[in-house]
Scaffold this active site. Structure first.
Site, short mmCIF file in Angstrom:
data_model
loop_
_atom_site.label_atom_id
_atom_site.label_comp_id
_atom_site.label_asym_id
_atom_site.label_seq_id
_atom_site.Cartn_x
_atom_site.Cartn_y
_atom_site.Cartn_z
N ASN A 152 0.82 -1.22 0.00
CA ASN A 152 0.00 0.00 0.00
C ASN A 152 0.85 1.27 0.00
O ASN A 152 0.37 2.33 0.36
CB ASN A 152 -1.01 -0.01 1.17
N ARG A 290 3.06 7.36 11.20
CA ARG A 290 2.48 6.85 12.45
C ARG A 290 2.23 8.03 13.38
O ARG A 290 3.07 8.93 13.50
CB ARG A 290 3.43 5.85 13.14
N GLN A 319 -4.89 3.65 18.22
CA GLN A 319 -5.97 3.48 17.26
C GLN A 319 -6.90 2.36 17.71
O GLN A 319 -6.39 1.29 18.01
CB GLN A 319 -5.41 3.22 15.86
N HIS A 338 -7.57 6.24 9.83
CA HIS A 338 -6.44 5.56 9.17
C HIS A 338 -6.94 4.77 7.95
O HIS A 338 -7.28 3.59 8.04
CB HIS A 338 -5.75 4.62 10.17
#
Ligand code: NDP
Length: 405
Positions: A152, A290, A319, A338
């Site tokens: 990704n 991050r 998260q 995210h």
């Protein structure tokens, strides 16, 4: 015939859509890519049991692994209930052999949890970025950690370009005027600039950082980067890059900075009051790397006092972030949950990559070097290059404070 007898594979995925599963898809298919930008081959599982472009990253999607694992006699447990001592994840972990988790909805594998999982031998990140695993504990316990390198990276680079333009052009408030039926142009442009001619830099020029730089080049900006290793002179010349020995030097000349290094002890809280204070007043930060690379409260302070003109990104810590996380309400932000690395296109690649890793593992064949982060009691493969030993999961238990409204 599996090398391993029946294994328990525990998989943490984000919850299904509130509107139900499967969703209505807006497109019929996704482009077929043949290789990644540096020539690395796409994932090579023997076959797949899913349709590319479908939702695979939520619980009912199951990364398309269910029939592959169960027909081979393995147990496949999928849950989104991942935080707190009473969570399904924590209970099921006690006899799990393999854990699969996604950075978007991370099943934090802290030292305490690893200690409660005596059978655990393999932790797979369905995506890129294995900082939700206490890598030091994985090293000490000889647990293999791997991720689907490249799966990704371009998805994230595209998202970072979008968010940088959204900040500099000030897109979000302008969209707000439209949906409120207003037409207040002076208000809408009062923080809107062209990016052309600005100095734009990246912290780390790995797969995503370099892809971001390549995508920004046509905007006629001055490009800068810092990294532990320098790019080749050819690449520097082609993109017109200025290299900086350290991040302080980079931020002091840039108008906008995009962060693309992994989270590890060296990069945790890199963007604190001190570093942000060295930036030009009115700078922009995009962070799709991050959340913990930035000091949460330092970002809020800098937005409130104008040292930063804007902050965007899609990574938070922990998260999901608690409902009262200040990044939800701080001024001049363009945050997303995210999502950058879990577009439907990316899901097809990381689901196939996880299947490739599982096939290798279960058949006793080596996992590709480029997927390895930890193996044999030390950093390995990509992990040697991009990470340092240690733990960056501290504080992750706060994720249990999130409540779905
Ligand atoms: P790469 O491994 O290709 O690149 C990481 C780069 O960071 C390397 O060039 C490495 O340097 C550099 N680096 C490491 N430590 C430092 C440091 N202290 N200072 C400066 N540079 C450093 O990874 P990707 O580009 O594919 O991904 C980067 C990160 O992006 C991931 O680790 C993950 O955290 C995040 N990510 C986020 C996603 C999302 O959905 N938002 C999805 C995918 C990734 P060198 O190798 O030269 O030592």
């Amino acid at each position: 015939m599996s090398f391993f007898s029946a294994q328990k594979v525990l998989c943490v995925l984000y919850p299904d859509p509130l509107t139900g599963f499967p969703p209505n898809y807006s497109r019929e298919d996704i482009p077929a890519l043949t290789h990644y930008p540096d020539g690395q081959t796409m994932p090579t599982p023997s076959s797949i049991d899913f349709t590319g472009g479908h939702l695979l990253g939520s619980v009912s999607g199951g990364l398309g692994l269910e029939s592959f694992l169960t027909t081979r006699g393995h147990r496949f447990v999928v849950t989104s209930d991942k935080d707190g001592p009473d969570s399904v994840f924590e209970k099921e972990l006690t006899d799990a052999d393999v854990v699969i988790s996604q950075p978007f909805w991370p099943g934090y594998l802290t030292a305490e949890r690893i200690a409660k999982a005596p059978n655990l031998k393999l932790a797979i990140t369905a995506g890129i970025g294995s900082d939700h695993v206490d890598l030091q504990s994985a090293i000490d316990r000889d647990i293999t950690v791997c991720e689907v390198t490249w799966c990704n990276s371009i998805s994230v680079a595209e998202h970072a370009v979008m968010q940088m333009l959204a900040l500099v052009r000030d897109f979000i408030p302008q969209y707000g005027w439209v949906v409120r039926s207003g037409w207040n142009i002076a208000d809408a442009v009062s923080r809107s600039y062209d990016i052309e001619g600005m100095d734009v830099g990246v912290v780390a020029s790995g797969r995503i950082g370099l892809a971001f730089l390549k995508r920004m080049k046509p905007f006629d900006v001055n490009l800068h980067y810092t990294d532990r290793h320098r790019l080749s002179p050819e690449v520097e010349r082609e993109l017109g890059l200025t290299f900086h020995e350290n991040v302080e030097s980079l931020v002091s000349v840039c108008d906008a900075v995009s962060i693309h290094c992994p989270l590890h002890p060296e990069t945790e809280h890199m963007f604190n009051d001190d570093l942000i204070g060295k930036m030009k007043r009115g700078s922009y930060i995009v962070n799709t790397a991050r959340g913990k690379i930035c000091d949460r409260d330092a970002i809020v302070r800098a937005l409130e006092n104008g040292q930063l003109a804007g902050y965007a990104g899609d990574v938070w810590f922990p998260q999901p972030p608690p409902n009262d996380h200040p990044w939800r309400t701080m001024p001049n932000h363009a945050m997303t949950p995210h999502t950058s690395g879990t577009s439907l296109s990316a899901q097809a690649r990381y689901a196939a990559g996880v299947r490739e890793i599982l096939e290798c593992w279960l058949d006793g064949r080596p996992i590709r070097d480029e997927y390895l982060i930890v193996q044999g009691g030390g950093l390995a493969g990509t992990g040697i290059h991009s990470y340092t030993e240690g733990n960056a999961t501290g504080g992750s238990e706060e994720a249990a404070r999130f409540k779905q409204s």
